[in-house]
Design a protein around this motif. Structure first.
Motif, short mmCIF file in Angstrom:
data_model
loop_
_atom_site.label_atom_id
_atom_site.label_comp_id
_atom_site.label_asym_id
_atom_site.label_seq_id
_atom_site.Cartn_x
_atom_site.Cartn_y
_atom_site.Cartn_z
N HIS B 291 -12.27 -2.26 -12.04
CA HIS B 291 -11.30 -2.09 -11.11
C HIS B 291 -10.34 -1.05 -11.02
O HIS B 291 -10.11 -0.28 -9.96
N ARG B 292 -9.86 -0.34 -11.94
CA ARG B 292 -9.16 0.76 -11.98
C ARG B 292 -10.02 1.99 -11.53
O ARG B 292 -9.52 2.86 -10.59
N LEU B 293 -11.21 2.07 -11.84
CA LEU B 293 -12.13 2.96 -11.28
C LEU B 293 -12.28 3.01 -9.81
O LEU B 293 -12.12 3.99 -9.10
N LEU B 294 -12.59 1.96 -9.35
CA LEU B 294 -12.75 1.60 -8.03
C LEU B 294 -11.43 1.96 -7.00
O LEU B 294 -11.41 2.61 -6.14
N LEU B 295 -10.26 1.60 -7.90
CA LEU B 295 -9.05 1.64 -7.13
C LEU B 295 -8.78 3.20 -6.97
O LEU B 295 -8.32 3.66 -5.69
N ALA B 296 -9.08 3.90 -8.21
CA ALA B 296 -8.90 5.27 -7.85
C ALA B 296 -9.77 6.08 -6.89
O ALA B 296 -9.29 6.83 -5.95
N ALA B 297 -11.00 5.39 -6.70
CA ALA B 297 -12.03 6.12 -5.89
C ALA B 297 -11.70 5.59 -4.34
O ALA B 297 -11.74 6.58 -3.52
N SER B 298 -11.16 4.48 -4.23
CA SER B 298 -10.82 3.98 -2.79
C SER B 298 -9.57 4.81 -2.17
O SER B 298 -9.59 4.92 -1.05
N ARG B 299 -8.98 5.57 -3.18
CA ARG B 299 -7.64 6.27 -2.30
C ARG B 299 -8.19 7.36 -1.50
O ARG B 299 -7.67 7.76 -0.69
N THR B 300 -9.29 8.08 -2.12
CA THR B 300 -9.71 9.42 -1.60
C THR B 300 -10.82 8.93 -0.61
O THR B 300 -11.52 9.76 0.11
N LEU B 301 -11.27 7.79 -0.61
CA LEU B 301 -12.61 7.58 0.05
C LEU B 301 -12.50 7.97 1.45
O LEU B 301 -13.60 8.63 1.80
N LYS B 302 -11.70 7.28 2.08
CA LYS B 302 -11.35 7.60 3.49
C LYS B 302 -11.69 9.23 3.97
O LYS B 302 -12.20 9.81 4.72
#
Lengths: 348, 718
Positions: B291-302
């Motif tokens: 979850h932490r990993l994905l949360l970090a990734a989701s911030r810069t995804l867009k």
């Protein structure tokens, strides 16, 4: 006239879809650019400009021919299933008939795989998705023909076809081959009967041509492949589908043949098969390729008529050929055999 | 700033060549992309797409996109919100590509690693849960059979039925026959086929029990919900055992060891439960980590998506350039609005400066006879109208742009049909809300396709609502009711006289006479329709003819205006023959038939009236619809002997409004019909004639060039 008036009530939509599919078959210029590719990634790039679109876009590198072939087949299956879902009887029945050939191939694949003690999961993966049936996994349980029929095939559509081969006892290499040919024979005859007698009309006319060709191809192949085997004249005759032009007119002659020149002599009497054996020794084209070429020609012709079901069969055959072509090109690129890259059978 | 009034015609465009230093090309194109005013032309269309210069970069971008898609699916599956960045990032510099690639690869690798662990753990978890459930069910099955055994012991023994006996004998250790148990878990969907197959293989010599697992399970790979059942198969013999096992394998049934002894089973159960608990802790930890990993990734995804796509687009454009002059310059061709050349120049100069290039990129105009692209400069107000017009077809380069007039005509014509001030107010409030909340709604417009349509046309709706209020007031229609603002000029407070011989009947109507000053003041209502009409029984009849007439007038004026606009195009393109072959026939056809009808409407309005004396009283006014139909049919209506007052000076005013009307009408119809063949065949005939002329001219030219002995076949070809 009746066809013209009523065809579109039920079959107008699927027909428009299948004609659309046919339009999206690769053209010769697209094949041309495909053959210029240097790597499989180029193939992916080229195909993305065609109707295949981004079907490879989520594949992690490195790309392999196997992945391409799998995705291509998936495409074909999803398109075919779309047609099936949008069809009503008798078109749905027709489309079901079309899938039986894959059924047969899958059954044979599994039996012979079990015979050679291959991994069942691997075999199931290799089976053609159009011919998958529920009880397929249990095929590996059967150890003789009788069991095969009683346990697995009795409730599949193939049961009727299988009755012809209940005489064999053991499942060995030779018997499997005989079973395969018997099944195909029974299937072809049944399908022929369904198209010509039950459906009739333009469908009958078009499918008659296509299925006669299919039957004759089987006859010629059986004849040639049984040279020097223990298959007797009568056995051979029993395997010939009765709906082909050859089997209707000169089955006895063919079954007695023992070398390829004699087969050639018989085929020379038929305009459409003459060229199959022409310059056999000089040209690099194998008999199989020539058959494929002839098949493509015939299938393209069926699109010239309207208000019939032959186009579904033809489209499937053409699409299969296209997949074979793309896989061939990819194989050539992967194995650095570019000199043979153009040896495919173009579909247009 | 571009000159004013550019919306009247599409903008002046010019074809330019761009000379970019290769080291600065990327930045220059990036700047142009942000500007969005240039349309590039492929200068090497003959080169196939994978032989172009920047193919490898595009492939790298695609690979990055693939990774992003992978991350996105994971993020979405985790139900995380993909953060919406406020500012759109600029295209990254080429050297940032490696950085971006590396970061994406790290994220992807981490994710795959975690996923593998996660899937393995979940698979383990699933298996243990299955096993737990199976053991639980086995307990029930086996104890049940025990009871059965107690009850039916005597009879079954006597009958010696192997199957019946078998079931009951499972727990009976003293029994002579030994029974095998295969137990496991299978997909509920496959249960029936599985049972059938087993029955067929064993020829009915197995006993199977199924029980659904209530607990919902998750597919470790896809996270889908799975529904499973526990099965227990009882049978005899070793040969059957291999077969049963094969079938289990074929049906992807998970087989778990199941002991016949209750004690052993319970021990197993305890073991499974402790293992499950341990696994649960590990699983929570892994889930948290993921979850932490994905949360970090989701911030810069867009923003990563935007960056990668911009990069890909830039390289795609650069692929349309060609490298010339021993690799020292990249040449590309493009279309641009002439007015924006300075802005474009400054953009590429900035690009070159950003790249630190000493060579100044240049733009050079190239004269061309090719068809220029149409470019209409729009703003947020006009874009909706332009889109409306473009959906009917985009005009050619420098043709009159009808969207300018549409800004007024479209909402107006809508309002003529809509015509209700109350509903217009509702529409106005909706439009105002969209306009005021514009900036916040802009971000949400992708959410709903239908809302997007309304939002895109918010200014159209705004104008439509304003016009609707206006026409609604004219029709005096507010929520289908009338407002009596200025006070009606009709006297509606009539008193009904009734007596015994003539009693007042319910529903009796009273006719108001406009000639009677007691009932009508003689002055029209100051604005719009008098509210008295709301109560009149002939309200529909009155308003319909009125609205029909104004619609006709507006329609004919509108259509004539459109035809006149086409004249403008024909003159500016110097296609004068079209004026005679298209414009005149069209305008004559329109005006002689429908224009004439409009003229008749005005004549009728002016000549006849309720307070005029015969022959111009309201009784004598002709029905225009009938008049028009008779005009088309070359027919004269029958004289009505009852309307004697209308017949004066040899004129029948209830049929013809002026002398010579019949003759004029015949002329108009014949003339208008004569225009039809011109419209149909004029232009093709002209084209054929021109082509023949051209061929003849070329033939003579060749004659002259070759000194008389020209080839004859050339002429025949023409």
């Amino acid at each position: 006239m009746k066809e013209m008036m009523y065809y579109n009530i039920n079959d107008g939509y699927p027909e428009s879809i299948v004609r659309g599919y046919r339009r999206s078959l690769l053209t010769s210029s697209q094949y041309g650019t495909l053959t210029q590719s240097e790597t499989l990634d180029d193939i992916k790039l080229q195909l993305s400009a065609t109707d295949y679109g981004n079907f490879l876009q989520n594949e992690p590198p490195p790309l392999t021919t196997g992945v391409i072939a799998d995705r291509l087949t998936e495409r074909l299956v999803s398109e075919f299933n779309y047609l099936r879902r949008n069809s009503v009887d008798p078109l749905s029945k027709f489309l079901e008939y079309v899938t039986y050939q894959y059924f047969i191939d899958n059954v044979i694949l599994l039996i012979s795989g079990t015979l050679h003690e291959r991994d069942p999961a691997d075999l199931l993966h290799k089976a053609h998705p159009l011919g998958v049936f529920e009880s397929m996994p249990a095929l590996s349980v059967a150890s003789n023909v009788q069991e095969l029929y009683n346990i697995v095939l009795v409730e599949t559509p193939l049961a009727d076809y299988f009755r012809g081969c209940l005489t064999g006892h053991d499942l060995d290499e030779m018997n499997i081959e005989v079973i395969r040919n018997t099944l195909h024979k029974a299937y072809l005859e049944d399908f022929y009967d369904f198209c010509v007698n039950d459906l009739g009309g333009t469908t009958g006319v078009v499918m008659k041509e296509l299925l006669e060709f299919e039957a004759d191809r089987r006859i010629i192949n059986i004849t040639i492949n049984s040279f020097g085997t223990e298959l007797s004249k009568e056995d051979r005759l029993r395997l010939y589908p009765r709906c082909g032009k050859l089997s209707r007119e000169s089955p006895a002659k063919l079954s007695a043949m023992n070398d390829i020149d004699a087969v050639k002599a018989v085929c020379d009497n038929y305009g459409e098969y003459q060229h199959l054996f022409r310059d056999m020794n000089r040209s690099e084209r194998t008999l199989e390729d020539r058959f494929f070429e002839q098949e493509v020609r015939l299938n393209l012709l069926s699109f010239h008529q309207q208000f019939h079901y032959g186009i579904y069969y033809s489209w499937l055959k053409l699409k299969e050929q296209e997949i074979r072509n793309i896989v061939w090109i990819s194989e050539c690129i992967q194995q650095q055999q570019k000199e043979r890259i153009s040896d495919f059978v173009p579909t247009l | 700033m571009p000159e004013m009034g550019t919306l009247f015609r599409s903008e002046l465009m010019c074809r330019c060549q761009l000379y970019l230093p290769p080291e600065a090309a990327y930045n220059c194109v990036a700047e142009l992309g942000e500007l969005g005013l240039v349309q590039f032309v492929d200068v090497n269309p003959e080169v196939s797409s994978f032989q172009r210069q920047f193919v490898s970069e595009i492939k790298r971008c695609e690979e990055m996109e693939r990774k992003l898609r992978f991350i996105e699916t994971e993020v979405i599956r985790e139900n995380l919100d993909v953060d919406q960045d406020e500012i759109e990032p600029m295209a990254p510099a080429p050297r940032e590509m490696v950085e971006l690639e590396n970061s994406l690869t790290t994220v992807e690798n981490n994710l795959t690693e975690v996923n593998t662990n996660y899937v393995a753990l979940r698979k383990n978890h699933l298996e243990l849960t299955e096993y737990k459930n199976m053991l639980k069910q086995a307990e029930i099955f086996l104890s049940e059979t025990r009871f059965n055994f107690q009850d039916s012991d005597e009879t079954t023994r006597l009958l010696d039925d192997p199957e019946e006996n078998g079931v009951s004998d499972v727990k009976d250790e003293h029994a002579s026959m030994k029974f095998n148990i295969v137990a496991g878990v299978i997909d509920r969907a496959r249960q029936v086929a599985f049972e059938k197959m087993l029955w067929r293989v064993s020829k009915g010599n197995v006993f199977i029990k199924f029980s659904d697992i209530e607990e919902e399970m998750e597919d470790p790979k896809t996270g889908n919900t799975l529904y499973k059942s526990v099965f227990m198969i009882f049978f005899q013999g070793e040969e059957l055992k291999t077969r049963v096992q094969k079938i289990c394998e074929g049906f992807h049934a998970a087989v778990y060891p199941c002991s016949e002894h209750g004690k052993e089973r319970r021990e197993r159960m305890m073991g499974v439960n402790t293992r499950l608990e341990d696994l649960h802790t590990i699983l929570t930890q892994t889930t948290d980590h993921r979850h932490r990993l994905l949360l970090a990734a989701s911030r810069t995804l867009k923003s990563s998506y935007v960056k990668v796509r911009k990069m890909k687009a830039i390289y795609h454009i650069l692929n349309q350039f060609s490298l010339r002059d021993s690799q020292r310059v990249l040449i590309g061709e493009c279309w641009m609005p002439t007015a924006d050349i300075p802005a474009i120049k400054s953009a590429i100069t900035t690009g070159a400066q950003n790249a630190g290039s000493s060579v100044v990129p240049t733009i050079e105009r190239v004269p061309t006879t090719e068809d220029h692209p149409t470019f209409n400069r729009v703003n947020k107000y006009t874009i909706g109208f332009q889109a409306l017009i473009d959906s009917y077809g985009i005009n050619s380069y420098r043709e009159v742009n009808p969207s300018v007039y549409t800004i007024a005509t479209f909402p107006f014509l809508f309002a003529v049909m809509f015509g209700d001030a109350g509903h217009g107010l509702i529409m106005l409030s909706f439009a105002l809300w969209m306009i005021i909340a514009e900036s916040s709604l802009e971000k949400k417009r992708d959410i709903s396709e239908i809302f997007n349509i309304f939002f895109g046309g918010r200014y159209i709706i705004f104008l439509m609502s304003l016009f609707s209020i206006y026409t609604g007031l004219i029709y005096n229609d507010i929520f289908s009711k009338s407002l009596n603002i200025f006070g009606t000029n009709w006297s509606t407070n009539m008193t009904f006289a009734a007596n015994e011989s003539a009693p007042l009947k319910l529903g009796e109507t009273l006719m108001l006479d406009p000639k009677n000053p007691n009932q009508y003041t003689g002055v029209p209502y100051p604005f719009g329709v008098d509210p008295a009409w709301q109560a009149a029984t002939n309200k529909i009849g009155f308003l319909n003819t009125y609205k029909m007439k104004i619609s006709l007038i507006f329609g004919v004026v509108h259509m004539s205006f459109g035809v006149i606009l086409s004249l403008w195009n024909k003159v500016s393109n110097r296609r004068y023959h079209e004026i005679f072959l298209e414009f005149f026939p069209q305008i004559f056809f329109l005006l002689f038939l429908f224009g004439y009808l409009v003229v008749m409407i005005f004549i009728k309005w002016l000549m006849y009236g309720a307070n005029y004396a015969d022959p111009f009283s309201e009784h004598c006014a002709p029905n225009l619809l009938i008049t028009f139909i008779n005009m088309m049919l070359f027919k004269k209506a029958d004289v009505d002997p009852k309307l004697e007052g209308c017949h004066t000076d040899g004129m029948n005013y209830e049929i013809y409004m002026y002398s010579g009307q019949g003759g004029l009408q015949k002329f108009l119809v014949i003339f208008a019909v004569l225009m039809v063949p011109i419209m149909l065949f004029g232009k093709p005939a002209h084209k054929i004639y021109k082509r023949k002329q051209e061929a003849a001219r070329r033939g003579t030219m060749r004659d002259e060039l070759l000194g008389g002995d020209a080839p004859q076949e050339e002429e025949e070809e023409g």
